[in-house]
Design an enzyme around this catalytic site. Structure first.
Site, PDB file in Angstrom:
ATOM      1  N   ASP A 130      20.761 -10.213 -30.562  1.00  0.00           N
ATOM      2  CA  ASP A 130      19.738  -9.516 -31.345  1.00  0.00           C
ATOM      3  C   ASP A 130      20.425  -8.505 -32.249  1.00  0.00           C
ATOM      4  O   ASP A 130      21.441  -7.899 -31.861  1.00  0.00           O
ATOM      5  CB  ASP A 130      18.747  -8.798 -30.428  1.00  0.00           C
ATOM      6  CG  ASP A 130      17.828  -9.761 -29.692  1.00  0.00           C
ATOM      7  OD1 ASP A 130      17.649 -10.891 -30.173  1.00  0.00           O
ATOM      8  OD2 ASP A 130      17.302  -9.383 -28.628  1.00  0.00           O
ATOM      9  N   ASP A 146      13.350 -14.894 -33.419  1.00  0.00           N
ATOM     10  CA  ASP A 146      12.159 -14.158 -33.001  1.00  0.00           C
ATOM     11  C   ASP A 146      11.196 -13.957 -34.167  1.00  0.00           C
ATOM     12  O   ASP A 146       9.971 -14.062 -34.004  1.00  0.00           O
ATOM     13  CB  ASP A 146      12.559 -12.792 -32.429  1.00  0.00           C
ATOM     14  CG  ASP A 146      13.414 -12.903 -31.193  1.00  0.00           C
ATOM     15  OD1 ASP A 146      13.294 -13.916 -30.483  1.00  0.00           O
ATOM     16  OD2 ASP A 146      14.205 -11.970 -30.927  1.00  0.00           O
TER      17      ASP A 146
END
Length: 222
Positions: A130, A146
């Protein structure tokens, strides 16, 4: 015979659009993660647009947006199930909208599933990369996969609200169905009036005209 062939052609186009969208999302996601791992320091915020957008490289063992850590195996199984379900239902898709939406969802699920399968610490337990941080919007850190998952879910809900089916047809709302029911008797009424007019035509034709109202001697009968 031409109608089934047309539906088959639309199905092929929809599946191709789904596959293309999924490949684009996976490629975009994996390239971005590779660049982040190679160039960004771990755990150090890098301002991009001041406080609105930052790159913050972290590894997430949980679900999207760093939720439910320490459950990597569970989310690996869920991601794999989502991928299999989309592939199975892809045969029913005739709508290009649904093809693109499910393609983005498939690509997002595959992007994170690849991390969980092949990144450290091991197969099925890999930590997802991330790096996108938007503190003004949410405290969680997320990635390209995402983002596409969220976008696809928003469009998914809109298509359901608009009544768009997988085969490209539209679901008729109750209000529109009621309007159709109210207009149907009017057509029937018009047909009945025409029939009455046809039945009454001999009666009207049998009536004497005003100019013919004279008796046999030529006198005016009125």
């Amino acid at each position: 015979m031409s109608r089934p062939a047309s539906r088959a052609k639309v199905s092929v186009r929809a599946i191709a659009a789904l596959a293309f969208a999924a490949v684009v999302v996976v490629a975009f996601d994996q390239v971005a993660k590779a660049l982040v791992v190679a160039n960004l320091p771990y755990g150090t915020p890098v301002p991009i647009l001041g406080g609105a957008l930052q790159f913050l490289y972290v590894r997430n063992p949980g679900a999207a947006f760093s939720f439910a850590v320490n459950m990597t195996w569970v989310f690996s199984i869920i991601s794999a199930a989502v991928v299999v379900a989309i592939i199975i239902y892809s045969r029913r898709i005739r709508s290009m909208w649904w093809a693109v939406v499910l393609g983005m969802l498939l690509g997002g699920a595959l992007g994170n599933l690849i991390d969980r399968l092949f990144r450290e610490p091991g197969f099925g337990r890999g930590h997802v990369v991330d790096f996108i941080s938007t503190p003004w919007m949410m405290p969680a850190i997320y990635n390209v996969a995402d983002s596409f998952i969220c976008i696809s879910m928003v469009v998914f809900v809109l298509l359901v609200i608009l009544g768009m089916n997988l085969d490209g047809s539209r679901t008729v709302s109750a209000k529109r169905a009621a309007q159709a029911d109210t207009t149907e008797p009017l057509d029937g009424g018009a047909a009945f009036s025409s029939a009455d007019a046809a039945v009454d035509e001999p009666t009207r034709s049998s009536r004497p005209n005003d100019g013919d109202r004279r008796d046999a001697l030529g006198h005016d009968a009125t």
